[in-house]
Motif scaffolding. Sequence first.
Motif, PDB file in Angstrom:
ATOM      1  N   TYR A  68      64.641 -42.385 -47.972  1.00  0.00           N
ATOM      2  CA  TYR A  68      64.241 -41.135 -47.367  1.00  0.00           C
ATOM      3  C   TYR A  68      65.120 -40.858 -46.163  1.00  0.00           C
ATOM      4  O   TYR A  68      65.617 -41.782 -45.516  1.00  0.00           O
ATOM      5  CB  TYR A  68      62.758 -41.103 -47.030  1.00  0.00           C
ATOM      6  CG  TYR A  68      62.255 -42.133 -46.057  1.00  0.00           C
ATOM      7  CD1 TYR A  68      61.961 -43.429 -46.473  1.00  0.00           C
ATOM      8  CD2 TYR A  68      62.022 -41.810 -44.722  1.00  0.00           C
ATOM      9  CE1 TYR A  68      61.468 -44.370 -45.593  1.00  0.00           C
ATOM     10  CE2 TYR A  68      61.534 -42.742 -43.832  1.00  0.00           C
ATOM     11  CZ  TYR A  68      61.254 -44.026 -44.276  1.00  0.00           C
ATOM     12  OH  TYR A  68      60.772 -44.954 -43.398  1.00  0.00           O
ATOM     13  N   MET A  82      66.105 -38.163 -42.801  1.00  0.00           N
ATOM     14  CA  MET A  82      65.572 -37.241 -41.815  1.00  0.00           C
ATOM     15  C   MET A  82      66.692 -36.744 -40.914  1.00  0.00           C
ATOM     16  O   MET A  82      67.702 -37.433 -40.732  1.00  0.00           O
ATOM     17  CB  MET A  82      64.508 -37.943 -40.961  1.00  0.00           C
ATOM     18  CG  MET A  82      63.329 -38.448 -41.766  1.00  0.00           C
ATOM     19  SD  MET A  82      62.062 -39.210 -40.739  1.00  0.00           S
ATOM     20  CE  MET A  82      60.913 -39.738 -42.004  1.00  0.00           C
ATOM     21  N   ASN A 132      61.459 -47.465 -48.246  1.00  0.00           N
ATOM     22  CA  ASN A 132      60.023 -47.522 -48.487  1.00  0.00           C
ATOM     23  C   ASN A 132      59.613 -48.947 -48.811  1.00  0.00           C
ATOM     24  O   ASN A 132      59.858 -49.452 -49.905  1.00  0.00           O
ATOM     25  CB  ASN A 132      59.648 -46.598 -49.642  1.00  0.00           C
ATOM     26  CG  ASN A 132      58.143 -46.567 -49.867  1.00  0.00           C
ATOM     27  OD1 ASN A 132      57.374 -47.104 -49.066  1.00  0.00           O
ATOM     28  ND2 ASN A 132      57.720 -45.944 -50.943  1.00  0.00           N
ATOM     29  N   ALA A 149      54.854 -48.668 -42.980  1.00  0.00           N
ATOM     30  CA  ALA A 149      55.747 -47.777 -42.237  1.00  0.00           C
ATOM     31  C   ALA A 149      57.051 -48.496 -41.936  1.00  0.00           C
ATOM     32  O   ALA A 149      57.048 -49.648 -41.524  1.00  0.00           O
ATOM     33  CB  ALA A 149      55.084 -47.317 -40.957  1.00  0.00           C
ATOM     34  N   SER A 150      58.137 -47.854 -42.162  1.00  0.00           N
ATOM     35  CA  SER A 150      59.439 -48.504 -42.092  1.00  0.00           C
ATOM     36  C   SER A 150      60.241 -48.002 -40.914  1.00  0.00           C
ATOM     37  O   SER A 150      60.169 -46.840 -40.548  1.00  0.00           O
ATOM     38  CB  SER A 150      60.213 -48.245 -43.376  1.00  0.00           C
ATOM     39  OG  SER A 150      59.511 -48.731 -44.489  1.00  0.00           O
ATOM     40  N   LYS A 151      61.031 -48.904 -40.375  1.00  0.00           N
ATOM     41  CA  LYS A 151      61.917 -48.514 -39.285  1.00  0.00           C
ATOM     42  C   LYS A 151      62.951 -47.520 -39.797  1.00  0.00           C
ATOM     43  O   LYS A 151      63.293 -47.500 -40.978  1.00  0.00           O
ATOM     44  CB  LYS A 151      62.629 -49.747 -38.738  1.00  0.00           C
ATOM     45  CG  LYS A 151      63.564 -50.407 -39.754  1.00  0.00           C
ATOM     46  CD  LYS A 151      64.208 -51.654 -39.178  1.00  0.00           C
ATOM     47  CE  LYS A 151      65.131 -52.279 -40.179  1.00  0.00           C
ATOM     48  NZ  LYS A 151      65.753 -53.520 -39.656  1.00  0.00           N
ATOM     49  N   LEU A 152      63.429 -46.681 -38.888  1.00  0.00           N
ATOM     50  CA  LEU A 152      64.503 -45.755 -39.199  1.00  0.00           C
ATOM     51  C   LEU A 152      65.827 -46.323 -38.700  1.00  0.00           C
ATOM     52  O   LEU A 152      65.871 -46.940 -37.633  1.00  0.00           O
ATOM     53  CB  LEU A 152      64.257 -44.390 -38.545  1.00  0.00           C
ATOM     54  CG  LEU A 152      63.067 -43.596 -39.085  1.00  0.00           C
ATOM     55  CD1 LEU A 152      62.869 -42.322 -38.266  1.00  0.00           C
ATOM     56  CD2 LEU A 152      63.270 -43.258 -40.555  1.00  0.00           C
ATOM     57  N   PHE A 170      69.445 -44.989 -37.553  1.00  0.00           N
ATOM     58  CA  PHE A 170      70.022 -43.731 -37.090  1.00  0.00           C
ATOM     59  C   PHE A 170      71.538 -43.768 -37.101  1.00  0.00           C
ATOM     60  O   PHE A 170      72.167 -44.818 -36.939  1.00  0.00           O
ATOM     61  CB  PHE A 170      69.586 -43.447 -35.645  1.00  0.00           C
ATOM     62  CG  PHE A 170      68.180 -42.943 -35.501  1.00  0.00           C
ATOM     63  CD1 PHE A 170      67.108 -43.822 -35.465  1.00  0.00           C
ATOM     64  CD2 PHE A 170      67.924 -41.582 -35.390  1.00  0.00           C
ATOM     65  CE1 PHE A 170      65.810 -43.362 -35.321  1.00  0.00           C
ATOM     66  CE2 PHE A 170      66.634 -41.099 -35.242  1.00  0.00           C
ATOM     67  CZ  PHE A 170      65.572 -42.004 -35.212  1.00  0.00           C
ATOM     68  N   GLY A 171      72.133 -42.578 -37.250  1.00  0.00           N
ATOM     69  CA  GLY A 171      73.542 -42.399 -36.949  1.00  0.00           C
ATOM     70  C   GLY A 171      73.726 -42.277 -35.443  1.00  0.00           C
ATOM     71  O   GLY A 171      72.767 -42.257 -34.674  1.00  0.00           O
ATOM     72  N   TYR A 206      62.010 -47.998 -29.955  1.00  0.00           N
ATOM     73  CA  TYR A 206      63.452 -47.949 -30.183  1.00  0.00           C
ATOM     74  C   TYR A 206      64.160 -48.014 -28.833  1.00  0.00           C
ATOM     75  O   TYR A 206      63.619 -47.596 -27.811  1.00  0.00           O
ATOM     76  CB  TYR A 206      63.860 -46.643 -30.875  1.00  0.00           C
ATOM     77  CG  TYR A 206      63.394 -46.486 -32.306  1.00  0.00           C
ATOM     78  CD1 TYR A 206      62.125 -46.003 -32.597  1.00  0.00           C
ATOM     79  CD2 TYR A 206      64.236 -46.802 -33.376  1.00  0.00           C
ATOM     80  CE1 TYR A 206      61.704 -45.854 -33.910  1.00  0.00           C
ATOM     81  CE2 TYR A 206      63.818 -46.642 -34.697  1.00  0.00           C
ATOM     82  CZ  TYR A 206      62.547 -46.171 -34.945  1.00  0.00           C
ATOM     83  OH  TYR A 206      62.133 -46.022 -36.246  1.00  0.00           O
ATOM     84  N   TYR A 258      57.624 -52.756 -34.481  1.00  0.00           N
ATOM     85  CA  TYR A 258      56.694 -51.859 -35.160  1.00  0.00           C
ATOM     86  C   TYR A 258      55.277 -52.440 -35.148  1.00  0.00           C
ATOM     87  O   TYR A 258      55.085 -53.641 -35.412  1.00  0.00           O
ATOM     88  CB  TYR A 258      57.155 -51.632 -36.598  1.00  0.00           C
ATOM     89  CG  TYR A 258      56.073 -51.116 -37.515  1.00  0.00           C
ATOM     90  CD1 TYR A 258      55.639 -51.857 -38.616  1.00  0.00           C
ATOM     91  CD2 TYR A 258      55.471 -49.886 -37.279  1.00  0.00           C
ATOM     92  CE1 TYR A 258      54.643 -51.385 -39.447  1.00  0.00           C
ATOM     93  CE2 TYR A 258      54.462 -49.414 -38.103  1.00  0.00           C
ATOM     94  CZ  TYR A 258      54.050 -50.166 -39.195  1.00  0.00           C
ATOM     95  OH  TYR A 258      53.058 -49.697 -40.004  1.00  0.00           O
ATOM     96  N   GLY A 299      53.583 -46.366 -44.872  1.00  0.00           N
ATOM     97  CA  GLY A 299      54.476 -45.844 -45.898  1.00  0.00           C
ATOM     98  C   GLY A 299      55.426 -44.821 -45.315  1.00  0.00           C
ATOM     99  O   GLY A 299      55.690 -44.807 -44.117  1.00  0.00           O
TER     100      GLY A 299
END
Lengths: 113, 114
Positions: free
Chosen positions: A32, A34, A94, A98-101, A103-104, B35, B48, B99
Amino acid sequence: QKEVEQDPGPLSVPEGAIVSLNCTYSNSAFQYFMWYRQYSRKGPELLMYTYSSGNKEDGRFTAQVDKSSKYISLFIRDSQPSDSATYLCAMGINTGTASKLTFGTGTRLQVTL
Amino acid sequence: GAGVSQSPRYKVAKRGQDVALRCDPISGHVSLFWYQQALGQGPEFLTYFQNEAQLDKSGLPSDRFFAERPEGSVSTLKIQRTQQEDSAVYLCASSLGVGIQPQHFGDGTRLSIL
């Protein structure tokens, strides 16, 4: 090499121009995607998110994902001076929780009058 | 509250001091993330929480960093014996469930270590 690559800019465009912002990624597990906008001394603000390849449109913004090329884009139509900010792409996997993002670096955009 | 709230907005500390940064997530949000954002860089994941359980702390750079969320709402990030390289903006984000969920960020705490 970073997992997510993004040209830091700065990118300067005249008011009314179409802006194209891009990210490439190396981890095929990302599912996913964003786009966040960050004004100076503010937190990232969510603009768009999508889970599949293809286009998603919201007002002046269009997010595009090409999983086969590991390439995502954000298009801004009729750009305004208020769009001047740093744009961050972010992606996640996924895992069922909840998963960490990831980033660029962010692309700094300046829209001039 | 309407959004994620972080305090203080700015913190200056001398090297070697301990600092504590607070995050108040959106009411009812189960998931909470910390973060770290260095100047000119994108945010990097630290840790988290799902409710009060810390499920992932893989991004904490050293054992000087500690986070807690004892009642499943407010969270505190503590940095012990601060070093100059700890200078950064610390961002907190929350999401409604688990999720795949959009994460909503606060405005961060800008930490400067002298």
